[in-house]
Design a protein around this motif. Structure first.
Motif, PDB file in Angstrom:
ATOM      1  N   SER A   1       0.852  -1.205   0.000  1.00  0.00           N
ATOM      2  CA  SER A   1       0.000   0.000   0.000  1.00  0.00           C
ATOM      3  C   SER A   1       0.881   1.246   0.000  1.00  0.00           C
ATOM      4  O   SER A   1       1.033   1.914   1.026  1.00  0.00           O
TER       5      SER A   1
ATOM      6  N   THR B   1      -0.152   4.684   1.567  1.00  0.00           N
ATOM      7  CA  THR B   1      -0.463   4.796   2.994  1.00  0.00           C
ATOM      8  C   THR B   1       0.324   5.943   3.616  1.00  0.00           C
ATOM      9  O   THR B   1       1.528   6.060   3.386  1.00  0.00           O
TER      10      THR B   1
ATOM     11  N   PHE C   1      -1.035   6.856   9.959  1.00  0.00           N
ATOM     12  CA  PHE C   1      -2.403   6.481   9.604  1.00  0.00           C
ATOM     13  C   PHE C   1      -3.308   6.644  10.822  1.00  0.00           C
ATOM     14  O   PHE C   1      -2.993   6.165  11.910  1.00  0.00           O
TER      15      PHE C   1
ATOM     16  N   PHE D   1      -7.966   0.303   8.691  1.00  0.00           N
ATOM     17  CA  PHE D   1      -7.220   0.336   7.434  1.00  0.00           C
ATOM     18  C   PHE D   1      -7.740  -0.719   6.459  1.00  0.00           C
ATOM     19  O   PHE D   1      -8.022  -0.433   5.300  1.00  0.00           O
TER      20      PHE D   1
ATOM     21  N   HIS E   1      -9.335  -0.247   2.948  1.00  0.00           N
ATOM     22  CA  HIS E   1      -8.496  -0.646   1.821  1.00  0.00           C
ATOM     23  C   HIS E   1      -9.134  -1.769   1.007  1.00  0.00           C
ATOM     24  O   HIS E   1      -9.059  -1.785  -0.228  1.00  0.00           O
TER      25      HIS E   1
ATOM     26  N   ASN F   1       3.426   3.832   6.271  1.00  0.00           N
ATOM     27  CA  ASN F   1       4.095   3.682   4.987  1.00  0.00           C
ATOM     28  C   ASN F   1       5.432   2.958   5.210  1.00  0.00           C
ATOM     29  O   ASN F   1       6.141   3.258   6.161  1.00  0.00           O
TER      30      ASN F   1
END
Length: 226
Positions: free
Chosen positions: A51, A54, A58, A65, A69, A104
């Protein structure tokens, strides 16, 4: 001297099946290493971002998530995480999705390339995945990554410089480009000797069988037809 089997592993440190696959691979290789003619194996990890969009920080938990997602109801996501937690436990891993901080992962991948240059990639991959899935550490933050790098035997100042310079980003992108060229769209994915592809977190026995088969191929005299 027979050349070692080369296993290239595409994975993301934020992928729960990747940590399970890593452990199953290690257990399978350990089983094969007890053979009289034990396979020689070299494992290299490669970058794959599940991802890439991201954010570093977050807002929400892993349920939030995945529900967003994957477009799944929270109840269904909860059942999925319970199943993964059970499979992880079978591999000897204690997942704590209640602690997990989704983030991330590109900086973590850059650090893994730095660690590879230093001969500590395996140690760092293990440390990052354990920190993410079992300890609730925030792997999007530089200070956390540097701390984990030192745990893996890397120099703190050199690790910080590697992250701040961004000089390993090209290596991350090259791994991702190679994954695309191979047609890899999910991880973990294992490429053995550049010719066999194995998808998913296979059981340890399956990995042991695969490396034994490939090792037998390595031992065949050149030019001999099967």
């Amino acid at each position: 001297m027979t050349d070692a089997i080369k296993i290239d592993v595409w994975s993301d440190i934020a992928c729960p099946w990747c940590y399970i696959g890593k452990r199953n691979l290690e257990n399978g290789l350990a089983a094969a290493s007890a053979d009289d003619d034990a396979p020689a194996v070299e494992v290299t990890f490669h970058s794959f971002e599940l991802s890439p969009d991201t954010p570093v920080d977050f807002e929400g938990d892993e349920l939030d998530f995945l529900a967003k997602h994957k477009g799944m109801p929270r109840e269904q996501v909860q059942q999925m995480l319970q199943r993964v937690t059970g499979v992880a436990a079978d591999a000897g891993l204690e997942y704590r999705f209640d602690l997990l901080k989704h983030t991330n992962t590109v900086k973590a991948h850059e650090l893994l390339h730095f660690a590879k240059e230093q001969g500590r990639q395996h140690e760092l991959a293990e440390r990052l995945m354990a920190a993410y899935f079992t300890e609730g550490r925030h792997l999007g933050r530089e200070d956390e990554l540097v701390d984990l790098a030192t745990d893996a035997g890397l120099d703190a100042d050199a690790a910080r410089e590697a992250l701040q310079s961004g000089r390993y980003l090209d290596a991350v992108r090259a791994d991702q480009a190679q994954a695309t060229a191979y047609g890899i769209n999910g991880v973990p994915f294992f490429v053995i000797d550049g010719k066999y592809g194995v998808s998913g977190a296979q059981p340890a026995d399956a990995f042991a069988q695969i490396v034994r088969q490939v090792w037998a191929e390595h031992r065949e005299p050149a030019g001999v037809e099967a």
